[in-house]
Design a protein around this motif. Structure first.
Motif, PDB file in Angstrom:
ATOM      1  N   ARG B  91      38.249  52.865 -66.026  1.00  0.00           N
ATOM      2  CA  ARG B  91      38.079  51.786 -64.988  1.00  0.00           C
ATOM      3  C   ARG B  91      39.390  51.216 -64.658  1.00  0.00           C
ATOM      4  O   ARG B  91      40.087  50.746 -65.894  1.00  0.00           O
ATOM      5  N   GLU B  92      39.718  50.612 -63.722  1.00  0.00           N
ATOM      6  CA  GLU B  92      40.890  49.830 -63.413  1.00  0.00           C
ATOM      7  C   GLU B  92      40.291  48.534 -63.066  1.00  0.00           C
ATOM      8  O   GLU B  92      39.597  48.458 -62.414  1.00  0.00           O
ATOM      9  N   ILE B  93      40.927  47.598 -63.913  1.00  0.00           N
ATOM     10  CA  ILE B  93      40.206  46.144 -63.563  1.00  0.00           C
ATOM     11  C   ILE B  93      41.406  45.148 -63.852  1.00  0.00           C
ATOM     12  O   ILE B  93      42.436  45.470 -64.099  1.00  0.00           O
ATOM     13  N   ASP B 107      33.637  55.159 -72.354  1.00  0.00           N
ATOM     14  CA  ASP B 107      32.916  55.906 -73.203  1.00  0.00           C
ATOM     15  C   ASP B 107      31.933  56.681 -72.844  1.00  0.00           C
ATOM     16  O   ASP B 107      30.696  55.927 -72.440  1.00  0.00           O
ATOM     17  N   ASP B 108      31.767  58.032 -72.840  1.00  0.00           N
ATOM     18  CA  ASP B 108      30.638  58.757 -72.513  1.00  0.00           C
ATOM     19  C   ASP B 108      29.893  58.289 -71.123  1.00  0.00           C
ATOM     20  O   ASP B 108      28.651  58.209 -70.822  1.00  0.00           O
ATOM     21  N   GLY B 109      30.952  57.717 -70.400  1.00  0.00           N
ATOM     22  CA  GLY B 109      30.184  57.498 -68.860  1.00  0.00           C
ATOM     23  C   GLY B 109      29.519  55.960 -68.819  1.00  0.00           C
ATOM     24  O   GLY B 109      28.820  55.871 -67.989  1.00  0.00           O
ATOM     25  N   VAL B 110      29.641  55.001 -69.975  1.00  0.00           N
ATOM     26  CA  VAL B 110      29.027  54.128 -69.913  1.00  0.00           C
ATOM     27  C   VAL B 110      29.973  52.824 -70.312  1.00  0.00           C
ATOM     28  O   VAL B 110      30.738  53.055 -70.952  1.00  0.00           O
ATOM     29  N   TRP B 111      29.679  51.807 -69.272  1.00  0.00           N
ATOM     30  CA  TRP B 111      30.452  50.648 -69.508  1.00  0.00           C
ATOM     31  C   TRP B 111      29.660  49.485 -69.163  1.00  0.00           C
ATOM     32  O   TRP B 111      28.431  49.526 -68.721  1.00  0.00           O
ATOM     33  N   SER B 112      30.093  48.319 -69.677  1.00  0.00           N
ATOM     34  CA  SER B 112      29.349  47.005 -69.158  1.00  0.00           C
ATOM     35  C   SER B 112      30.393  46.071 -68.536  1.00  0.00           C
ATOM     36  O   SER B 112      31.719  46.195 -68.844  1.00  0.00           O
ATOM     37  N   ALA B 113      29.896  45.415 -67.584  1.00  0.00           N
ATOM     38  CA  ALA B 113      30.854  44.520 -66.702  1.00  0.00           C
ATOM     39  C   ALA B 113      30.328  43.188 -66.448  1.00  0.00           C
ATOM     40  O   ALA B 113      29.268  43.009 -66.475  1.00  0.00           O
ATOM     41  N   ASP B 168      26.358  43.942 -59.626  1.00  0.00           N
ATOM     42  CA  ASP B 168      26.397  44.328 -61.050  1.00  0.00           C
ATOM     43  C   ASP B 168      27.601  44.387 -61.846  1.00  0.00           C
ATOM     44  O   ASP B 168      27.703  44.502 -62.932  1.00  0.00           O
ATOM     45  N   ASP B 169      28.591  44.590 -60.755  1.00  0.00           N
ATOM     46  CA  ASP B 169      30.109  44.901 -61.663  1.00  0.00           C
ATOM     47  C   ASP B 169      31.301  44.158 -60.795  1.00  0.00           C
ATOM     48  O   ASP B 169      31.504  44.497 -59.557  1.00  0.00           O
ATOM     49  N   LEU B 170      31.628  42.992 -61.355  1.00  0.00           N
ATOM     50  CA  LEU B 170      32.607  42.184 -60.461  1.00  0.00           C
ATOM     51  C   LEU B 170      34.035  42.512 -60.961  1.00  0.00           C
ATOM     52  O   LEU B 170      34.809  41.859 -60.495  1.00  0.00           O
ATOM     53  N   GLU B 171      34.108  43.435 -61.957  1.00  0.00           N
ATOM     54  CA  GLU B 171      35.224  43.711 -62.697  1.00  0.00           C
ATOM     55  C   GLU B 171      36.247  45.059 -62.058  1.00  0.00           C
ATOM     56  O   GLU B 171      37.111  45.074 -61.846  1.00  0.00           O
ATOM     57  N   THR B 172      35.325  46.113 -61.930  1.00  0.00           N
ATOM     58  CA  THR B 172      36.008  47.427 -61.749  1.00  0.00           C
ATOM     59  C   THR B 172      36.551  47.443 -60.070  1.00  0.00           C
ATOM     60  O   THR B 172      35.767  47.200 -59.371  1.00  0.00           O
ATOM     61  N   LEU B 200      35.733  43.854 -54.079  1.00  0.00           N
ATOM     62  CA  LEU B 200      35.126  42.856 -54.584  1.00  0.00           C
ATOM     63  C   LEU B 200      35.302  41.418 -53.868  1.00  0.00           C
ATOM     64  O   LEU B 200      36.188  41.235 -53.272  1.00  0.00           O
ATOM     65  N   PRO B 201      34.316  40.710 -54.096  1.00  0.00           N
ATOM     66  CA  PRO B 201      34.353  39.404 -53.416  1.00  0.00           C
ATOM     67  C   PRO B 201      35.646  38.498 -53.429  1.00  0.00           C
ATOM     68  O   PRO B 201      36.217  37.997 -52.556  1.00  0.00           O
ATOM     69  N   ALA B 202      36.006  38.372 -54.857  1.00  0.00           N
ATOM     70  CA  ALA B 202      37.298  37.657 -55.229  1.00  0.00           C
ATOM     71  C   ALA B 202      38.358  38.326 -54.949  1.00  0.00           C
ATOM     72  O   ALA B 202      38.578  39.543 -55.637  1.00  0.00           O
TER      73      ALA B 202
END
Lengths: 366, 228
Positions: B91-93, B107-113, B168-172, B200-202
């Motif tokens: 992911r690019e953040i 990792d394995d297609g799973v991330w948290s954001a 759900d994801d404000l980072e990626t 993304l909003p910001a």
């Protein structure tokens, strides 16, 4: 040329031999429909996730409609197998199959596309004249237009030509790189399915892989012609059978090999019970032949009848070929192996052995 | 012995009407279930020639043009390649410091954001792309060839990026996929695929700098980089 076209257009033949082909295709259609239903239940509706539609997105069915279509495919497949409105069911199965393939390219597989092509073409043939669960006797007229069968045969040849031709034009394939790498990577699968590890090891050597690749290309290109010629047809069918058995044993190809073998049925000469098998019901081998041959004679090659027991010692089985020639012993067994699908893998070695008998020959007559 | 067999065969077949002779076709009794109608028996059905011609022309066209389609669809090019690929998803953040972007291994297609509600949401590639198609960080077979897989992966990347809810994801900002392809056992070649940008909003600062923090980025202060 015109005469050939007229023959193609007007040819009429006995449709009994197409019954087993129809039943096999019905089973495969049902298997694919059930597999798709299982995916729907376990993974979910494909349209709710990443998919690549080849038609406008608006035409992709909703989850409910998709479930109904899958249920319809299962029902149609059952109709094909048991021979109730089999030809419309084949055409409808093919249409639904094509449509759903176009809805998601990720679900495209050559064997699925081939299956729907064959189902559509089979619906143009008199394939519903036999193997009917609802009517044991063969309905009349048993004969029907054969042009659809010729198209099916052309399609089988086209598949071999396209597959073999594309490999021939690919240097990596010709040199055995593709096959060697594939054998190496699927070694575990092959060994798990009973292929001896030593054989897998030898096959994955570069020189052997190169030779095997050339043999595979040649096989496909020869098959597309040899299946049409009467003197070479039975040999081509036998060689093709083992070719597909090896593919099935060494690769993950869904139902590709079963489909190819089922379609070999359209090359069976449509001569209903043209051979006669007489057996002695008082002898073990005669009794065995009297039970086994009618049960496994799916293409109705033999007219099987016992003869009157008498006090003269003789043969358990006497087989009268199409040309009127009689065969007994190993020659009779070779003839049975040639005509009974489940025994056909044994045909070539048995026929070769039979050719060494006093009246044996190495021709493919019969 | 053969003579005896012949005489027995003759005796047994004395009532037969001859091998290979066409048999008279007697209409059978009407079935309880209506049978399928037999195909029309009419002569001079020229439409059959037309249908055959159209079918053969269509099939031949599809076979000849199969090379123009990355997966060779409808061309019956069975086992066209024996290629493998290894997928590594990033992911690019925004790094939140200098306006640069960092690349974080998934990792394995799973991330948290970080989500809109201020909590961290666990997200997975497999929410959009069903599991059987692709796995990450392991070598896998490139079904239907490397070109077909690269095309489908690009489409999948765009699909995931466009369907990932902003709430759900404000980072990626976008996904980057490194695909290491080994075609027919040859030396590996790495292809870099990038998804379309996510809105993304910001507004983020300049994207001039990209820093690859790799799989260890999770331990870097200020980043939640793909923990499960």
């Amino acid at each position: 040329m015109l005469a050939l076209l007229a023959r193609f257009r007007d040819e009429l033949e006995d449709g009994h031999v197409l019954g087993p082909v129809r039943a096999a295709l019905g089973a495969l259609l049902g298997w694919h429909a059930l597999a798709a239903a299982e995916e729907l239940a376990n993974i979910g509706y494909f349209g709710d996730a990443f998919h690549v539609a080849m038609i406008p997105e608006g035409l992709v069915p909703s989850p409910r409609v998709y479930a109904i279509l899958l249920a319809a495919r299962v029902c149609l497949a059952v109709m094909v197998v048991i021979g109730v409105w089999a030809r419309p069911a084949l055409a409808a199965s093919a249409a639904l199959g094509f449509f759903l393939l176009l809805c998601d390219r990720n679900q495209f597989h050559h064997n699925r596309y081939s299956l729907f092509c064959y189902a559509l073409l089979l619906s143009l043939t008199p394939c519903d004249r036999s193997w009917r669960a609802t009517e044991s006797s063969v309905p009349a007229p048993r004969r029907g237009p054969w042009w659809g069968v010729r198209l099916l045969q052309l399609q089988v040849s086209l598949v071999y030509l396209a597959s073999g031709g594309s490999k021939l034009l690919d240097p990596d394939w010709r040199d055995g790189l593709v096959l060697g790498d594939r054998i190496t990577r699927y070694a575990d699968v092959a060994i798990a399915r009973g292929v001896p590890p030593a054989v897998v090891e030898v096959l994955s050597r570069h020189d052997v892989a190169s030779a095997t690749a050339k043999l595979a290309i040649m096989t496909e290109l020869v098959l597309c012609i040899a299946l049409w010629l009467r003197p070479t047809r039975v040999i081509a069918l036998w060689w093709g059978l083992w070719f597909h058995v090896v593919i099935q044993a060494t690769s993950k190809v869904e139902t590709f090999s079963i489909l190819a073998l089922a379609l070999y049925g359209v090359f069976v000469t449509p001569d209903y019970r043209a051979r006669r098998l007489r057996f002695d019901p008082s002898r073990f081998w005669g009794k065995l032949a009297g039970v086994v041959v009618p049960a496994l004679d799916w293409f109705a090659r033999f007219e099987v009848e016992p003869w009157e027991p008498d006090d003269q010692p003789g043969h358990s089985v006497v087989l009268v070929r199409r040309d009127g020639e009689r065969a007994t012993g190993v020659r009779a067994f070779a003839m049975i192996a040639r005509c009974v699908p489940l025994l056909f893998p044994l045909w070539a070695p048995v026929a070769l052995f039979a050719s060494f008998t006093r009246r044996g020959d190495l021709t493919t007559r019969g | 012995m053969e003579e005896e067999a012949k005489s027995r065969g003759d005796r047994a077949s004395s009532s037969d009407d001859g091998a290979g002779d066409p048999r008279p076709e007697v209409p059978s009794k009407r079935a309880s279930t209506p049978p399928s109608r037999p195909p029309a028996d009419g002569r001079s059905a020229h439409w059959r020639l037309l249908v055959a011609l159209v079918w053969i022309a269509a099939q031949a066209t599809l076979v000849v043009t199969a090379g123009r389609r990355s997966d060779g669809a409808f061309g019956f090019r069975m086992f066209s390649e024996s290629s493998t690929m290894r997928l590594v998803l990033h992911r690019e953040i925004d790094d939140g410091i200098g306006g640069a972007r960092v690349r974080v291994h998934v990792d394995d297609g799973v991330w948290s954001a970080r989500a809109e509600d201020g909590t961290n949401h666990r997200l997975t590639w497999y929410d959009r792309v069903p599991a059987p198609y692709w796995v990450f960080d392991r070598e896998m077979h490139a079904s239907y060839g490397a070109a077909a897989q690269l095309e489908r992966l690009q489409a999948a990347l765009d699909d995931v990026a466009s369907h990932l809810p902003t709430s759900d994801d404000l980072e990626t900002r976008r996904f980057v996929l490194d695909v290491t392809v080994r075609r027919n056992g040859r030396e590996p070649v790495v292809h870099h695929l990038t998804s379309r940008e996510r809105l993304l909003p910001a507004p983020s600062p300049s994207h001039a700098r990209v820093v690859d923090r790799g799989p260890d980025a999770a331990s870097a202060p200020g980043f939640d980089a793909g923990g499960r």
